[in-house]
Design an enzyme around this catalytic site. Structure first.
Site, PDB file in Angstrom:
ATOM      1  N   SER A 259       0.833  -1.319   0.050  1.00  0.00           N
ATOM      2  CA  SER A 259      -0.061   0.019  -0.202  1.00  0.00           C
ATOM      3  C   SER A 259       1.015   1.137  -0.012  1.00  0.00           C
ATOM      4  CB  SER A 259      -0.780   0.047   1.161  1.00  0.00           C
ATOM      5  OG  SER A 259       0.009   0.072   2.456  1.00  0.00           O
ATOM      6  N   LYS A 260       0.288   2.378  -0.618  1.00  0.00           N
ATOM      7  CA  LYS A 260       1.112   3.735  -0.612  1.00  0.00           C
ATOM      8  C   LYS A 260       1.458   3.913   0.903  1.00  0.00           C
ATOM      9  CE  LYS A 260      -0.900   8.183  -2.222  1.00  0.00           C
ATOM     10  NZ  LYS A 260      -2.024   8.322  -2.925  1.00  0.00           N
ATOM     11  N   ARG A 261       0.606   3.830   1.785  1.00  0.00           N
ATOM     12  CA  ARG A 261       0.705   4.166   3.194  1.00  0.00           C
ATOM     13  C   ARG A 261       1.983   3.529   3.796  1.00  0.00           C
ATOM     14  NH1 ARG A 261      -0.375   7.215   6.494  1.00  0.00           N
ATOM     15  NH2 ARG A 261      -0.504   6.891   8.789  1.00  0.00           N
TER      16      ARG A 261
END
Length: 497
Positions: A259-261
């Site tokens: 994920s981007k996070r």
RNA sequence: GCCCCCAUCGUCUAGAGGCCUAGGACGCCGCCCUUUCAAGGCGGAGAUCACCGGUUCGAAUCCGGUUGGGGGUACCA
């Protein structure tokens, strides 16, 4: 021998090219190229609210940059629409989906559902409270003509739901063998067309894969639970079911779905940081696949030759940036001079624009520098860490100018003597192997350790403790700048003392 | 909760019943080379193959269970 294998990558332009998409595209590409099949790209842009032209461009450009090319695809990013099943953009295929939906409606394989989002949410909530699995109740599954007319009279358009038949759906997955799922666990009849008339992913993907004669659907493991829905739809549409293969996911370092996070997911960011296409492709290919030999640095062509879907790993693979950087270094060392310089130039130019260096080097200058920097680069962007002192003004920090074993007085003494020796050196023979002997002689005469003097000079002329070999650095700097920087360092030390 | 998938060094992996006292690579630690940093060479630590039970003369490899991890559960894709 031509093959009737047809595979595709179907990105949704709702974000920049994601590593997961690039990897799925790569595996489809590898499979197609290895088997002599056809690889096509289809844009799934039915999520109008989140899709943009800029993302489209980023995705297509990124895939091309990686060297992943398709045989059929839409006319975007400077490409011609190409292929016998055009258009390859879903928003231009709406009538195809509408016709397919009508067909299912006519055969009573689908029906209109007039439930509102609020009603659905309430239903979902009740089931959750009752600890029942989430599922649509099917309350609109058997409406009479009168009831339907009543809803329509209220102005409700109604979404279209596909009737999920009872039973077990199974398939022989290319990477995980037999998978079977009871349709009772699919969550009930699912929506294939929104009330606003826009078709949904599960529907468009199947209609298109059928229309485009896709033979093998190779995609991420996160789609496993969607596959029964798709198989049901293929059957309802009267189309042969393609072969499925579900790839293991790329994971964050903590083991969750990437994920981007938690990770850097945009391919464009890796490009901007100076990763090479060769390293990226090499790395992606080896995430979840291996040739079964001890090779670990392979070109795209070599991977195509060896690729085999059955050797794909089942478990997810964590993204390991250190390994990517190592591979990148391997590839940087393998590029030929002209190629490497061409790739380096945009990074030095960008650094100059960003003010990290005051002057961008020329192509010739960079070429001459290659032997000094090549094996020290882990990314193309790190050129400014390795050689930035050549294009930057220094502001000597007296404390940072001292070698480990030398104090200020000692350093002043050493640098003064070194400056004298260098100033006396014939400017015509300002070459690495000409510069070294006089300084060695000086060290000898004064009883110093070579390392100490060299470190003092290094710090003075580069401002760094880690640099390419000193005498090459002095040559790259040139006589005038070398002497000037020694003077500046001496001045700084004098001021401090 | 329910459904599904997965499980070999910290990480990526080799391994398709005996070749495994489990191999390679990244990372880590030493040594060599060396003016620093790299690169390179050599060596080392690191996995009782998640656990339990079975099948078999023999299991990391086959079967079952347990545990753990992950994914999915939208009128997103």
């Amino acid at each position: 021998m031509p093959s009737d294998i047809r595979v595709r990558i179907a990105p949704s332009p709702t974000g920049p090219l994601h590593i997961g998409t690039a990897r799925a595209a790569l595996f489809n590409y590898l499979f197609a190229r290895h088997t002599g099949g056809t690889f096509l790209l289809r844009l799934e842009d039915t999520d109008v609210a989140r899709s943009t032209a800029a993302y489209e461009r980023d995705i297509l450009d990124g895939l091309h940059w990686l060297g992943i090319t398709w045989d059929e695809g839409p006319g975007v990013a400077g490409l011609e629409e190409a292929g016998p099943y055009a258009p390859y953009r879903q928003m231009q295929r709406l009538d195809t989906y509408a016709a397919a939906a009508e067909e299912l409606l006519a055969k009573d394989l689908a029906y209109r559902c007039y439930c509102t989002p609020d009603e659905l949410a309430a239903e979902r909530h009740d089931r959750e409270v009752a600890k029942l699995p989430a599922a649509y109740s099917g309350r609109c599954a058997r409406l009479s003509a009168d009831e339907r007319a009543a809803f329509e009279a209220e102005g409700r358009r109604g979404a279209i739901r596909f009737r999920v038949r009872p039973g077990v759906v199974g398939w022989n997955d290319l990477v995980r063998d037999r998978v079977e799922i009871d349709t009772a666990n699919l969550g009930g009849d699912f929506v294939i067309v929104r009330a606003d008339g826009n078709p949904l992913y599960h529907f468009t993907v199947v209609v298109d894969d059928a229309a485009m004669q896709i033979s093998h659907v190779i995609r991420g493991e996160d789609h496993i639970s969607n596959t029964p829905k798709h198989i049901l739809l293929f059957e309802a549409l009267g189309h042969p079911v393609p072969v499925f293969g579900h790839l293991p996911l790329i994971l964050n370092p903590d083991g969750t779905k990437m994920s981007k996070r938690k990770s850097q997911t945009a391919v464009a960011d890796y490009i901007a940081q100076g990763f090479t296409r060769e390293a990226l492709v090499n790395y992606f290919a080896f995430l979840g696949w291996s040739p079964g030999t001890e090779d670990d640095v392979l070109t795209l062509e070599e991977v195509v030759e060896r690729f085999d879907l059955e050797k794909v790993q089942k478990g997810g693979a964590r993204f390991d940036r250190e390994r990517l950087e190592w591979l990148n270094g391997q590839w940087i060392r393998r590029l030929d001079d002209a190629d490497l310089v061409a790739r380096l130039l945009p990074f030095t130019d960008a650094a100059a624009v960003a003010g990290q260096i005051v002057r961008a080097p020329s192509e010739e200058e960079l070429t001459a520098l290659l032997p000094l920097v090549r094996e020290r680069l882990s990314t193309l962007a790190s050129i400014t860490d390795v050689a930035g002192f050549l294009w930057r003004d220094l502001s000597p920090d007296p404390a940072a100018l001292l070698p480990k074993r030398w104090d200020a007085a000692m350093t002043i003494d050493g640098l003064t003597a070194a400056r004298e020796a260098l100033a006396a050196h014939d400017p015509v023979t300002w070459e690495a192997d000409e510069l070294e002997p006089p300084l060695r002689a000086l060290v000898e005469a004064r009883g110093w350790r070579a390392g100490d003097l060299f470190m003092a000079i290094r710090m003075a002329v580069t401002g760094q403790a880690a640099t390419p070999p000193l005498f090459d650095v002095l040559v790259a700097l040139g006589r005038d700048r070398t002497l000037a920087r020694l003077d500046d360092a001496l001045a700084a030390l004098g001021a401090a003392g």
